[in-house]
Design an enzyme around this catalytic site. Sequence first.
Site, PDB file in Angstrom:
ATOM      1  N   ASP A  65       0.877  -1.171   0.000  1.00 35.94           N
ATOM      2  CA  ASP A  65       0.000   0.000   0.000  1.00 35.94           C
ATOM      3  C   ASP A  65       0.918   1.225   0.000  1.00 35.94           C
ATOM      4  OD1 ASP A  65      -1.536   2.166   0.603  1.00 35.94           O
ATOM      5  OD2 ASP A  65      -2.407   1.341   2.446  1.00 35.94           O
ATOM      6  N   CYS A  88      -7.993   6.325  10.578  1.00 36.57           N
ATOM      7  CA  CYS A  88      -8.353   5.039   9.930  1.00 36.57           C
ATOM      8  C   CYS A  88      -7.336   3.952  10.239  1.00 36.57           C
ATOM      9  CB  CYS A  88      -8.513   5.188   8.418  1.00 36.57           C
ATOM     10  SG  CYS A  88      -9.794   6.320   7.946  1.00 36.57           S
TER      11      CYS A  88
HETATM   12  N1  PMP Z   1      -3.585   3.547   2.727  1.00 36.43           N
HETATM   13  C1  PMP Z   1      -2.993   4.508   3.430  1.00 36.43           C
HETATM   14  C2  PMP Z   1      -1.689   4.234   4.117  1.00 36.43           C
HETATM   15  C3  PMP Z   1      -3.598   5.774   3.514  1.00 36.43           C
HETATM   16  O1  PMP Z   1      -3.006   6.740   4.209  1.00 36.43           O
HETATM   17  C4  PMP Z   1      -4.838   5.990   2.861  1.00 36.43           C
HETATM   18  C5  PMP Z   1      -5.542   7.324   2.936  1.00 36.43           C
HETATM   19  N2  PMP Z   1      -5.544   7.907   4.202  1.00 36.43           N
HETATM   20  C6  PMP Z   1      -5.390   4.936   2.135  1.00 36.43           C
HETATM   21  C7  PMP Z   1      -4.737   3.738   2.092  1.00 36.43           C
HETATM   22  C8  PMP Z   1      -6.682   5.080   1.413  1.00 36.43           C
HETATM   23  O2  PMP Z   1      -6.576   6.020   0.407  1.00 36.43           O
HETATM   24  P1  PMP Z   1      -7.873   6.593  -0.332  1.00 36.43           P
HETATM   25  O3  PMP Z   1      -8.799   7.063   0.740  1.00 36.43           O
HETATM   26  O4  PMP Z   1      -7.340   7.680  -1.183  1.00 36.43           O
HETATM   27  O5  PMP Z   1      -8.441   5.468  -1.132  1.00 36.43           O
END
Ligand code: PMP
Length: 400
Positions: free
Chosen positions: A194, A358
């Site tokens: 990721d 999150c």
């Molecule tokens: N992975 C990580 C490490 C993130 O920081 C984020 C966004 N905060 C995401 C995934 C998800 O990204 P998105 O909301 O743009 O799909």
Amino acid sequence: MNRADFPILNEKVYGKPLVYLDNAATTQKPQVVIDALNDYYLRINSNIHRGVHCLSQLATNEFEQAREAVRRYINAATTQEVIFTRGATESINLVAASFGRTYLREGDEVVVSEMEHHSNIVPWQLVCEERGAKLKVLPFDGRGELMISKLQELVTDRTRIVAVAHVSNSLGTVNPIEEVIRIAHDHNVPVLIDGAQAVAHSPVDVQALDCDFYCFSGHKMYAPMGIGVMYGKNKWLNEMQPYQGGGEMIRDVTFEKTTYNDLPFKFEAGTPSVGDVIGLRKAIEYIEGIGLEKIAAYEQELLTYTTEKLAKIDGMRFIGEAAHKTGVISFLVGNIHPYDMGVLLDHQGVAVRTGHHCTQPVMTHFGIPGTVRASFALYNTFEEADALVNAVMKAKTMLS
Ligand code: PMP
């Protein structure tokens, strides 16, 4: 650095100059990206890949040139391995669903880390539940560094995939993904990275890394919202079941049987966000014009400078003190609730993120409700770092 390219940074909030330090949530957009979006809708808006008319061909051309720009940016071997999605979340959901449908069987295992964003946890939970597979977790230590030695024990002959963040969005840790990939590959297990918090802050070479999948969002790298990328090695993408069905992803459809289009189109059902893809290309060219090495070095200076200054504040507690970090600083001051701190910083013009970001398992690990998080982008300045430090001190006085 290049501050004048970002019109929004001239905005004022509550009559004060905006100090935008929420770049891990989303970055601001340079004028060239905004212009590219405008230009697309003003000049060539049309659906792609199927029209014989001039505008459709122009738009298709630009769209596919953007794919080539992404390929170059992450050094993928071919553009067939670059799939456009709505963002990192959709990219990971795509891999989890398609990979899971194709390879996961009852009793199989998926390994994620304890510091993952929910978008690299929940899609795997969903598919594990569906397939009767088990989710296993690679822990991190008190500094916020992955306990990589435990990966050897976690990966078994039932492990089908390992999914790990390149950079943690709540701790700022840059993970040793080369080592994760080496260990997993020693067991013939593919790895998803990721890269949402990495791609705008340091160079990424998916071939040198040898990762199997690499996912990211455009909006965290100066591109529009609603566009993302899923890089996958050809060999997996060829075998994997499609994620969504619809137009564009098919070769032939009958009610008896449908055959699928070639890569990358097999994974791009429906009308894509053409203007945003073109905007992503502009953002990539913009970053390349400055140079990622230069951006990374500058953001490291900002990180060190700000961390040292914040550390002098009485009661300062950093959450995430890994040796190798990007420009993300998560902190708490005394027993002040992060939300209260965030509100008082906002009233002083300083935009930070507060909460669990999150990553609830990270907060559970530390036994805290959340953190205050300041995160940098290339346009932030040392004066803004000072503004943050001063605002934190003022808020602390008011709340103590
Ligand atoms: N992975 C990580 C490490 C993130 O920081 C984020 C966004 N905060 C995401 C995934 C998800 O990204 P998105 O909301 O743009 O799909």
